[in-house]
Design an enzyme around this catalytic site. Structure first.
Site, mmCIF file in Angstrom:
data_model
loop_
_atom_site.group_PDB
_atom_site.id
_atom_site.type_symbol
_atom_site.label_atom_id
_atom_site.label_comp_id
_atom_site.label_asym_id
_atom_site.label_seq_id
_atom_site.Cartn_x
_atom_site.Cartn_y
_atom_site.Cartn_z
ATOM 1 N N GLY A 31 0.967 -1.217 0.129
ATOM 2 C CA GLY A 31 -0.040 -0.043 -0.051
ATOM 3 C C GLY A 31 0.925 1.349 -0.080
ATOM 4 N N THR A 33 1.281 3.948 2.243
ATOM 5 C CA THR A 33 2.120 4.299 3.594
ATOM 6 C C THR A 33 3.190 3.274 3.547
ATOM 7 O OG1 THR A 33 -0.011 4.984 4.229
ATOM 8 C CG2 THR A 33 1.963 4.872 5.699
ATOM 9 N N ASP A 87 3.072 -2.411 8.390
ATOM 10 C CA ASP A 87 2.190 -2.349 7.197
ATOM 11 C C ASP A 87 1.140 -1.200 7.615
ATOM 12 O OD1 ASP A 87 0.743 -3.106 4.919
ATOM 13 O OD2 ASP A 87 0.541 -5.128 5.596
ATOM 14 N N GLY A 88 0.438 -0.968 6.317
ATOM 15 C CA GLY A 88 -0.832 0.000 6.722
ATOM 16 C C GLY A 88 -2.180 -0.567 7.027
ATOM 17 N N GLY A 101 -6.702 -5.199 2.921
ATOM 18 C CA GLY A 101 -7.118 -5.790 1.593
ATOM 19 C C GLY A 101 -7.530 -5.031 0.623
ATOM 20 N N GLU A 109 -0.272 -10.493 3.662
ATOM 21 C CA GLU A 109 -0.076 -9.665 4.821
ATOM 22 C C GLU A 109 -0.494 -10.310 6.148
ATOM 23 O OE1 GLU A 109 -1.066 -5.400 2.600
ATOM 24 O OE2 GLU A 109 -2.650 -6.535 3.374
ATOM 25 N N LYS A 127 -8.182 6.974 9.014
ATOM 26 C CA LYS A 127 -8.382 5.266 8.895
ATOM 27 C C LYS A 127 -8.757 5.037 10.255
ATOM 28 C CE LYS A 127 -6.686 5.413 4.668
ATOM 29 N NZ LYS A 127 -5.463 4.577 4.195
#
Length: 239
Positions: A31, A33, A87-88, A101, A109, A127
């Site tokens: 993703g 970020t 991870d984002g 997803g 992930e 988010k």
């Protein structure tokens, strides 16, 4: 808002890289970020500020970017553990449960997050939500030959599911595993992520869904205060 959002993403990406230590095996997320984080990591490796880092990517996107930046990589099968995964997320609720997803990478992930000693999520403040799935649809990866039957099963469970279509090709999105994605909306959102995650994964033909339950250790949130991007750390408290 786009410029401010980019500033927030850069801020959390840089903050996440500060947690990386020499010699770590890293889970490299997917993703926008996460891509900024991978670029920041590549810069630190190139300058010699970090050494002996090995990455495990969660998507072909991350693999291509890491190779471009000369970040050493190993496959998931080649490692016994991951020190830190970054991870984002598409949505984060107050209990640190996630929907991921949006990039159709949630299977890999989740594998990487589950293997990590520590899983850090990097997001901008947009988010953070009170309840999952009120705005962002829940991705479910399914076998191509079973998507319509699974769609009917999800409808019986109270979910409206649509086959995700590609933007720059004719036909549906195809995952790195060669499967399709159903995007699911639950009336009123998701009130019990843990139960729903298991229920969906028990449907024959489902590979994995985008609910990440009880995996997150810390959320780094990019925020704008007085026109300046900053980072707030939220850590999960174990009961």
């Amino acid at each position: 808002m786009a410029d401010l959002q980019t500033q927030m993403k850069h801020a959390v990406a840089d903050a996440a890289v500060e947690q990386i230590k020499d010699g770590m095996v890293l889970g490299l997320g997917s993703g926008s970020t996460a891509a900024l984080m991978i670029r920041a990591l590549g810069a630190k490796l190139a300058s010699g500020e970090l050494k002996n880092i090995v990455g495990v990517t969660t998507s072909f996107q991350g693999e291509v970017l890491a190779a471009e930046l000369n970040i050493p990589l190993l496959s998931l099968n080649a490692v016994d553990r991951i020190d830190l995964a970054i991870d984002g997320a598409d949505e984060v609720d107050p209990s640190f449960q996630l929907i991921k997803g949006g990039g159709a990478c949630h299977v890999q992930e989740k594998l990487v997050a589950a293997m990590a000693d520590r899983f850090v999520v990097v997001v901008d403040s947009t988010k953070l939500v009170d309840r999952l799935n009120l705005d962002f649809l829940l991705p479910v990866e399914v076998l191509p030959g079973a998507w319509r039957q699974i769609q009917k099963t999800l409808a019986a469970m109270g979910g409206s599911a649509e086959l995700r279509m590609a933007q720059r090709k004719a036909g549906p999105v195809v995952t790195d595993q060669g499967n399709l994605v159903l995007d699911v909306k639950l009336e009123g959102g998701i009130t019990d992520p843990a139960s729903l995650e298991k229920a969906i994964n028990n449907v024959p033909g489902v590979l994995e869904n985008g609910l990440f339950v009880n995996l997150t250790d810390e959320v780094l949130v990019g925020e704008i205060s007085d026109g300046v991007a900053g980072v707030r750390s939220l850590e999960r408290r174990l009961s």
